[in-house]
Scaffold this active site. Structure first.
Site, PDB file in Angstrom:
ATOM      1  CG  PHE A 199     -22.977 -11.809  18.846  1.00 14.39           C
ATOM      2  CD1 PHE A 199     -22.593 -12.718  17.865  1.00 14.39           C
ATOM      3  CD2 PHE A 199     -22.020 -10.919  19.318  1.00 14.39           C
ATOM      4  CE1 PHE A 199     -21.301 -12.738  17.374  1.00 14.39           C
ATOM      5  CE2 PHE A 199     -20.711 -10.927  18.837  1.00 14.39           C
ATOM      6  CZ  PHE A 199     -20.354 -11.848  17.860  1.00 14.39           C
ATOM      7  CB  THR A 218     -33.329 -15.050  19.822  1.00 20.64           C
ATOM      8  OG1 THR A 218     -34.458 -15.798  19.369  1.00 20.64           O
ATOM      9  CG2 THR A 218     -32.795 -14.209  18.672  1.00 20.64           C
ATOM     10  CE  LYS A 269     -35.062 -26.239  23.347  1.00 24.91           C
ATOM     11  NZ  LYS A 269     -33.681 -25.820  23.308  1.00 24.91           N
ATOM     12  CD  GLU A 292     -29.062 -32.306  13.139  1.00 26.27           C
ATOM     13  OE1 GLU A 292     -29.239 -32.810  12.037  1.00 26.27           O
ATOM     14  OE2 GLU A 292     -29.580 -32.776  14.172  1.00 26.27           O
ATOM     15  CB  VAL A 297     -33.293 -32.275  19.240  1.00 27.87           C
ATOM     16  CG1 VAL A 297     -33.376 -33.458  20.189  1.00 27.87           C
ATOM     17  CG2 VAL A 297     -34.672 -31.663  19.050  1.00 27.87           C
ATOM     18  N   GLY A 302     -23.626 -22.104  33.912  1.00 28.42           N
ATOM     19  CA  GLY A 302     -24.281 -21.513  32.740  1.00 28.42           C
ATOM     20  C   GLY A 302     -25.224 -22.504  32.071  1.00 28.42           C
ATOM     21  CD  GLU A 357     -33.310 -19.990  30.420  1.00 29.90           C
ATOM     22  OE1 GLU A 357     -34.288 -19.371  30.850  1.00 29.90           O
ATOM     23  OE2 GLU A 357     -33.241 -20.499  29.291  1.00 29.90           O
ATOM     24  CG  ASP A 366     -35.139 -27.645  27.207  1.00 30.22           C
ATOM     25  OD1 ASP A 366     -34.961 -26.697  26.411  1.00 30.22           O
ATOM     26  OD2 ASP A 366     -34.454 -28.688  27.179  1.00 30.22           O
ATOM     27  CE  LYS A 372     -33.326 -29.575  24.153  1.00 29.84           C
ATOM     28  NZ  LYS A 372     -32.434 -29.612  25.299  1.00 29.84           N
TER      29      LYS A 372
HETATM   30  N1  LIG Z   1     -26.511 -22.923  25.025  1.00 29.08           N
HETATM   31  C1  LIG Z   1     -26.565 -24.050  24.332  1.00 29.08           C
HETATM   32  O1  LIG Z   1     -25.626 -24.843  24.323  1.00 29.08           O
HETATM   33  C2  LIG Z   1     -27.772 -24.375  23.485  1.00 29.08           C
HETATM   34  C3  LIG Z   1     -27.941 -25.674  23.017  1.00 29.08           C
HETATM   35  C4  LIG Z   1     -28.997 -25.946  22.126  1.00 29.08           C
HETATM   36  C5  LIG Z   1     -29.877 -24.948  21.788  1.00 29.08           C
HETATM   37  N2  LIG Z   1     -29.712 -23.693  22.315  1.00 29.08           N
HETATM   38  C6  LIG Z   1     -30.662 -22.661  21.942  1.00 29.08           C
HETATM   39  O2  LIG Z   1     -29.950 -21.595  21.326  1.00 29.08           O
HETATM   40  C7  LIG Z   1     -30.550 -20.360  21.652  1.00 29.08           C
HETATM   41  C8  LIG Z   1     -29.503 -19.413  22.228  1.00 29.08           C
HETATM   42  O3  LIG Z   1     -28.922 -19.945  23.389  1.00 29.08           O
HETATM   43  P1  LIG Z   1     -27.765 -19.137  24.137  1.00 29.08           P
HETATM   44  O4  LIG Z   1     -27.258 -20.041  25.193  1.00 29.08           O
HETATM   45  O5  LIG Z   1     -26.835 -18.540  23.151  1.00 29.08           O
HETATM   46  O6  LIG Z   1     -28.630 -17.958  24.805  1.00 29.08           O
HETATM   47  P2  LIG Z   1     -28.073 -16.537  25.303  1.00 29.08           P
HETATM   48  O7  LIG Z   1     -26.640 -16.633  25.700  1.00 29.08           O
HETATM   49  O8  LIG Z   1     -29.078 -16.028  26.277  1.00 29.08           O
HETATM   50  O9  LIG Z   1     -28.110 -15.640  23.977  1.00 29.08           O
HETATM   51  C9  LIG Z   1     -29.310 -15.222  23.380  1.00 29.08           C
HETATM   52  C10 LIG Z   1     -28.970 -14.118  22.409  1.00 29.08           C
HETATM   53  O10 LIG Z   1     -30.179 -13.724  21.748  1.00 29.08           O
HETATM   54  C11 LIG Z   1     -30.281 -12.306  21.819  1.00 29.08           C
HETATM   55  N3  LIG Z   1     -31.694 -11.963  21.737  1.00 29.08           N
HETATM   56  C12 LIG Z   1     -32.688 -12.250  22.610  1.00 29.08           C
HETATM   57  N4  LIG Z   1     -33.856 -11.759  22.176  1.00 29.08           N
HETATM   58  C13 LIG Z   1     -33.584 -11.145  20.994  1.00 29.08           C
HETATM   59  C14 LIG Z   1     -34.360 -10.435  20.063  1.00 29.08           C
HETATM   60  N5  LIG Z   1     -35.658 -10.262  20.241  1.00 29.08           N
HETATM   61  N6  LIG Z   1     -33.751  -9.934  18.955  1.00 29.08           N
HETATM   62  C15 LIG Z   1     -32.417 -10.107  18.757  1.00 29.08           C
HETATM   63  N7  LIG Z   1     -31.630 -10.767  19.625  1.00 29.08           N
HETATM   64  C16 LIG Z   1     -32.212 -11.270  20.720  1.00 29.08           C
HETATM   65  C17 LIG Z   1     -29.640 -11.932  23.137  1.00 29.08           C
HETATM   66  O11 LIG Z   1     -29.307 -10.561  23.135  1.00 29.08           O
HETATM   67  P3  LIG Z   1     -28.422  -9.879  24.331  1.00 29.08           P
HETATM   68  O12 LIG Z   1     -27.005 -10.213  23.949  1.00 29.08           O
HETATM   69  O13 LIG Z   1     -28.720  -8.472  24.239  1.00 29.08           O
HETATM   70  O14 LIG Z   1     -28.870 -10.521  25.595  1.00 29.08           O
HETATM   71  C18 LIG Z   1     -28.421 -12.856  23.085  1.00 29.08           C
HETATM   72  O15 LIG Z   1     -27.426 -12.292  22.279  1.00 29.08           O
HETATM   73  C19 LIG Z   1     -31.716 -20.661  22.600  1.00 29.08           C
HETATM   74  O16 LIG Z   1     -32.916 -20.742  21.867  1.00 29.08           O
HETATM   75  C20 LIG Z   1     -31.356 -22.033  23.158  1.00 29.08           C
HETATM   76  O17 LIG Z   1     -32.503 -22.776  23.526  1.00 29.08           O
HETATM   77  C21 LIG Z   1     -28.687 -23.394  23.135  1.00 29.08           C
END
Ligand SMILES: NC(=O)c1ccc[n+]([C@@H]2O[C@H](COP(=O)([O-])OP(=O)(O)OC[C@H]3O[C@@H](n4cnc5c(N)ncnc54)[C@H](OP(=O)(O)O)[C@@H]3O)[C@@H](O)[C@H]2O)c1
Length: 344
Positions: free
Chosen positions: A10, A98, A127, A151, A154, A208, A211, A222, A226
């Site tokens: 979340f 996650t 991924k 989907e 990537v 943001g 990281e 990364d 992909k």
């Molecule tokens: N950001 C983008 O636009 C984007 C684009 C494409 C793909 N993605 C992929 O989408 C995923 C999430 O990205 P994000 O930007 O949303 O990351 P994020 O803001 O760091 O959110 C990750 C979420 O996962 C939760 N989490 C981590 N480990 C967990 C576990 N073991 N059990 C349950 N929850 C867990 C975290 O909990 P906490 O809230 O407690 O920290 C957080 O709520 C990643 O795999 C990323 O590669 C992201």
């Protein structure tokens, strides 16, 4: 059709998905006859909530955005950890977003395994499960009569995998290449415009985009994950990220990046998968592209991919300025396709 849904993760994407689900509730009902109840949300540090009667998404968003946990929304015995959540949450579909560990694909690969074994459909933006366990998870989904869709892994919500799977039929994709990592493309663009590497990375972090430890992006991990997803899903390969011949952008000198621009070229971190006989070779490396190449025009956080096939010489998909809602959109499309039984 009514479905029960659980969100694992979340963060930026999970919360954007919650907002998108609220915004699209009427469209889902009117256009797809689809209604849903969110019965659970799991996080790492903010606790988990399961409520078979339905979690009020706006309340969950307010709690997390105020820095509070989700435990006040939980009904029943406490949830010990995420695998326990997957087992107990009464949801027919898991929406997983996650963190990515680009070296192992865990723990998300195990979450997808557990969810499919428990008879739940899985949609993931992560991924890891696809790069490390694509064939196994597809087989598990097939055996359990469930969908496994991804989907958003990537190019965020751009339908690059859907295009390959649903539209590029009876064709031989012999090369896929593209710019698939937003952070490095942004950093290269900023350096061309006068920033140092450190300034550009800092700016990406403030946005943001990157990281706290930007190594996975800058060293090409990364991007490697992909291109493995594209090669495995669309070219029938069985690669892992470690199989990718990988060079990041940290070895590039700022002067070289600017000199390329002065001579009518641009450095791009190019991902490539090429069929060579029975095998597929993948690489990630910085390449000088002439300005006449459409990929050289991809600036900032945008990304692009080109397919070369025996029936379409060059087909390029460009995604402009993605954000977490773009990623959430890809997950929403997967959710709709699962309810339309597109996995059968
Ligand atoms: N950001 C983008 O636009 C984007 C684009 C494409 C793909 N993605 C992929 O989408 C995923 C999430 O990205 P994000 O930007 O949303 O990351 P994020 O803001 O760091 O959110 C990750 C979420 O996962 C939760 N989490 C981590 N480990 C967990 C576990 N073991 N059990 C349950 N929850 C867990 C975290 O909990 P906490 O809230 O407690 O920290 C957080 O709520 C990643 O795999 C990323 O590669 C992201």
């Amino acid at each position: 059709m009514h479905i029960t849904v659980a969100l694992i993760g979340f963060g930026n994407v999970g919360r954007a998905l919650a907002r998108l689900l609220m915004r699209k509730t009427d469209v889902l009902r009117q256009d797809y006859n689809l209604t849903f109840t969110v019965t659970g949300i799991a996080t790492n540090s903010r606790g988990c909530a399961i409520d078979p009667g339905g979690i009020h998404l706006e309340t969950a968003l307010k709690l997390v955005e105020a820095g509070d946990g989700l435990r006040s929304l939980h009904r029943g015995d406490p949830v010990i950890e995420t695998l326990d959540f997957i087992e107990r949450c009464p949801a027919s579909l898991i929406l997983e977003s996650t963190w990515l560990n680009p070296h192992t694909g865990q723990p998300a690969a195990d979450y997808a395994r557990a969810a499919l074994r428990a008879g739940r459909h899985v949609v993931t933006a992560n991924k890891g499960p696809v790069a490390f366990a694509y064939r196994e998870l597809c087989e598990l989904a097939r055996q359990n009569g469930r969908g496994f869709f991804f989907e958003s892994t990537v190019m965020d919500g751009a339908p690059v995998l859907g295009l390959g799977r649903e539209a590029l039929l009876a064709t031989d994709i012999h090369r896929i290449h593209g710019i698939l990592n937003s952070t490095t493309n942004f950093v290269l663009t900023q350096i061309e415009e006068g920033s140092s590497l450190e300034q550009a990375v800092q700016q990406a972090q403030q946005m943001g985009l990157a990281e706290a430890d930007p190594a996975n992006d800058l060293e090409g991990w990364d991007a490697a994950v992909k291109i493995v997803v594209l090669a495995n899903v669309l070219m029938g390969a069985d690669l892992r990220p470690a199989d990718v011949d990988r060079t990041g952008i940290t070895g590039l000198a700022v002067d070289d990046i600017r000199a390329a621009v002065a001579s009518g070229e641009r450095y791009k971190l190019l991902c490539e998968a090429v069929r060579e006989g029975e095998t597929v070779r993948a690489c990630v490396r910085p390449v000088r592209l002439p300005l006449s190449d459409p990929l050289s025009q991809i600036r900032g956080t945008s990304s692009a991919v080109t397919f070369e096939t025996d029936t379409l010489s060059h087909l390029t998909l460009i995604e402009g300025d993605p954000d977490p809602e773009t990623t959430a959109y890809g997950m929403l499309v997967d959710m709709i396709n699962i309810t339309r039984e597109r996995y059968l």
